[in-house]
Design an enzyme around this catalytic site. Sequence first.
Site, PDB file in Angstrom:
ATOM      1  N   ASP A  75       0.849  -1.191   0.000  1.00 20.66           N
ATOM      2  CA  ASP A  75       0.000   0.000   0.000  1.00 20.66           C
ATOM      3  C   ASP A  75       0.889   1.247   0.000  1.00 20.66           C
ATOM      4  O   ASP A  75       1.894   1.296   0.723  1.00 20.66           O
ATOM      5  CB  ASP A  75      -0.900  -0.011   1.236  1.00 20.66           C
ATOM      6  CG  ASP A  75      -2.047   0.962   1.139  1.00 20.66           C
ATOM      7  OD1 ASP A  75      -3.211   0.515   1.113  1.00 20.66           O
ATOM      8  OD2 ASP A  75      -1.793   2.184   1.096  1.00 20.66           O
ATOM      9  N   ASN A 124     -13.046  -3.325   2.576  1.00 22.18           N
ATOM     10  CA  ASN A 124     -14.121  -2.338   2.601  1.00 22.18           C
ATOM     11  C   ASN A 124     -14.985  -2.422   1.337  1.00 22.18           C
ATOM     12  O   ASN A 124     -14.452  -2.520   0.233  1.00 22.18           O
ATOM     13  CB  ASN A 124     -13.523  -0.927   2.692  1.00 22.18           C
ATOM     14  CG  ASN A 124     -12.669  -0.741   3.938  1.00 22.18           C
ATOM     15  OD1 ASN A 124     -12.974  -1.296   4.986  1.00 22.18           O
ATOM     16  ND2 ASN A 124     -11.596   0.024   3.819  1.00 22.18           N
ATOM     17  N   GLN A 126     -14.563   2.480   1.599  1.00 16.82           N
ATOM     18  CA  GLN A 126     -13.894   2.113   0.338  1.00 16.82           C
ATOM     19  C   GLN A 126     -13.617   3.382  -0.470  1.00 16.82           C
ATOM     20  O   GLN A 126     -14.508   4.222  -0.649  1.00 16.82           O
ATOM     21  CB  GLN A 126     -14.769   1.154  -0.491  1.00 16.82           C
ATOM     22  CG  GLN A 126     -14.050   0.620  -1.724  1.00 16.82           C
ATOM     23  CD  GLN A 126     -14.879  -0.420  -2.495  1.00 16.82           C
ATOM     24  OE1 GLN A 126     -16.067  -0.610  -2.220  1.00 16.82           O
ATOM     25  NE2 GLN A 126     -14.249  -1.069  -3.455  1.00 16.82           N
ATOM     26  N   HIS A 185     -10.317  -5.143  -3.140  1.00 12.13           N
ATOM     27  CA  HIS A 185      -8.977  -5.379  -2.605  1.00 12.13           C
ATOM     28  C   HIS A 185      -9.105  -5.777  -1.144  1.00 12.13           C
ATOM     29  O   HIS A 185     -10.044  -5.389  -0.455  1.00 12.13           O
ATOM     30  CB  HIS A 185      -8.067  -4.155  -2.753  1.00 12.13           C
ATOM     31  CG  HIS A 185      -8.670  -2.900  -2.233  1.00 12.13           C
ATOM     32  ND1 HIS A 185      -9.570  -2.152  -2.955  1.00 12.13           N
ATOM     33  CD2 HIS A 185      -8.500  -2.252  -1.049  1.00 12.13           C
ATOM     34  CE1 HIS A 185      -9.931  -1.102  -2.238  1.00 12.13           C
ATOM     35  NE2 HIS A 185      -9.312  -1.143  -1.079  1.00 12.13           N
TER      36      HIS A 185
HETATM   37  P1  5GP Z   1      -9.835   1.450   0.562  1.00 10.69           P
HETATM   38  O1  5GP Z   1     -10.006   2.702   1.386  1.00 10.69           O
HETATM   39  O2  5GP Z   1     -10.508   1.581  -0.777  1.00 10.69           O
HETATM   40  O3  5GP Z   1     -10.207   0.190   1.275  1.00 10.69           O
HETATM   41  O4  5GP Z   1      -8.275   1.321   0.333  1.00 10.69           O
HETATM   42  C1  5GP Z   1      -7.589   1.904  -0.712  1.00 10.69           C
HETATM   43  C2  5GP Z   1      -6.126   1.767  -0.388  1.00 10.69           C
HETATM   44  O5  5GP Z   1      -5.394   1.884  -1.586  1.00 10.69           O
HETATM   45  C3  5GP Z   1      -5.582   2.820   0.565  1.00 10.69           C
HETATM   46  O6  5GP Z   1      -4.990   2.169   1.684  1.00 10.69           O
HETATM   47  C4  5GP Z   1      -4.565   3.588  -0.266  1.00 10.69           C
HETATM   48  O7  5GP Z   1      -3.444   3.963   0.494  1.00 10.69           O
HETATM   49  C5  5GP Z   1      -4.215   2.599  -1.339  1.00 10.69           C
HETATM   50  N1  5GP Z   1      -3.857   3.180  -2.628  1.00 10.69           N
HETATM   51  C6  5GP Z   1      -4.557   4.115  -3.322  1.00 10.69           C
HETATM   52  N2  5GP Z   1      -3.962   4.384  -4.496  1.00 10.69           N
HETATM   53  C7  5GP Z   1      -2.864   3.571  -4.557  1.00 10.69           C
HETATM   54  C8  5GP Z   1      -1.851   3.388  -5.534  1.00 10.69           C
HETATM   55  O8  5GP Z   1      -1.824   4.019  -6.595  1.00 10.69           O
HETATM   56  N3  5GP Z   1      -0.881   2.468  -5.253  1.00 10.69           N
HETATM   57  C9  5GP Z   1      -0.883   1.748  -4.090  1.00 10.69           C
HETATM   58  N4  5GP Z   1       0.107   0.863  -3.925  1.00 10.69           N
HETATM   59  N5  5GP Z   1      -1.819   1.906  -3.138  1.00 10.69           N
HETATM   60  C10 5GP Z   1      -2.807   2.808  -3.368  1.00 10.69           C
END
Ligand code: 5GP
Length: 134
Positions: free
Chosen positions: A32, A88, A95, A101
Amino acid sequence: MVSDNCIFCKIANGEIPSATLYEDEDFRVILDLGPASKGHALILPKKHAANLFELPDETASKAIVLAKKVASTLKEGLHADGVNLVQNNGEAAGQTVFHFHMHIIPRYQNDTVNVTWKPGELTETDKNEILGLF
Ligand code: 5GP
Ligand code: ZN
């Protein structure tokens, strides 16, 4: 299969480079970019599904087995004291990227990661409503 405007489709399929911990024909596991803790990883299916509800059962089954392996390697290798799996679905649930993911978050004694909630109370009405769904 792949959604044009989806950043995780591009990452999962290698169009955008990422710190990849593991890859097979179904998944890419990456670090992440904004880690909650050291070793925070994400399991991304290569085929687009916005969330758990869109994810095929077979992929969902494989994802949890993969999560177990990745969590074990991170826990042992980084000497973590525990691991949270977080997944999420929907904006209301936190999310922000709408490609399924699974977060694998190594936990360390006295770290400041917050995946807790204030316990509420299970009312009879809610309990009966919910039991009636199954
Ligand atoms: P969510 O909030 O949708 O469950 O989690 C999204 C996650 O994706 C977050 O922890 C954020 O830091 C990560 N993330 C968002 N954009 C990128 C990216 O371009 N590369 C990586 N490696 N992580 C990302
Ligand atoms: Zn996608």
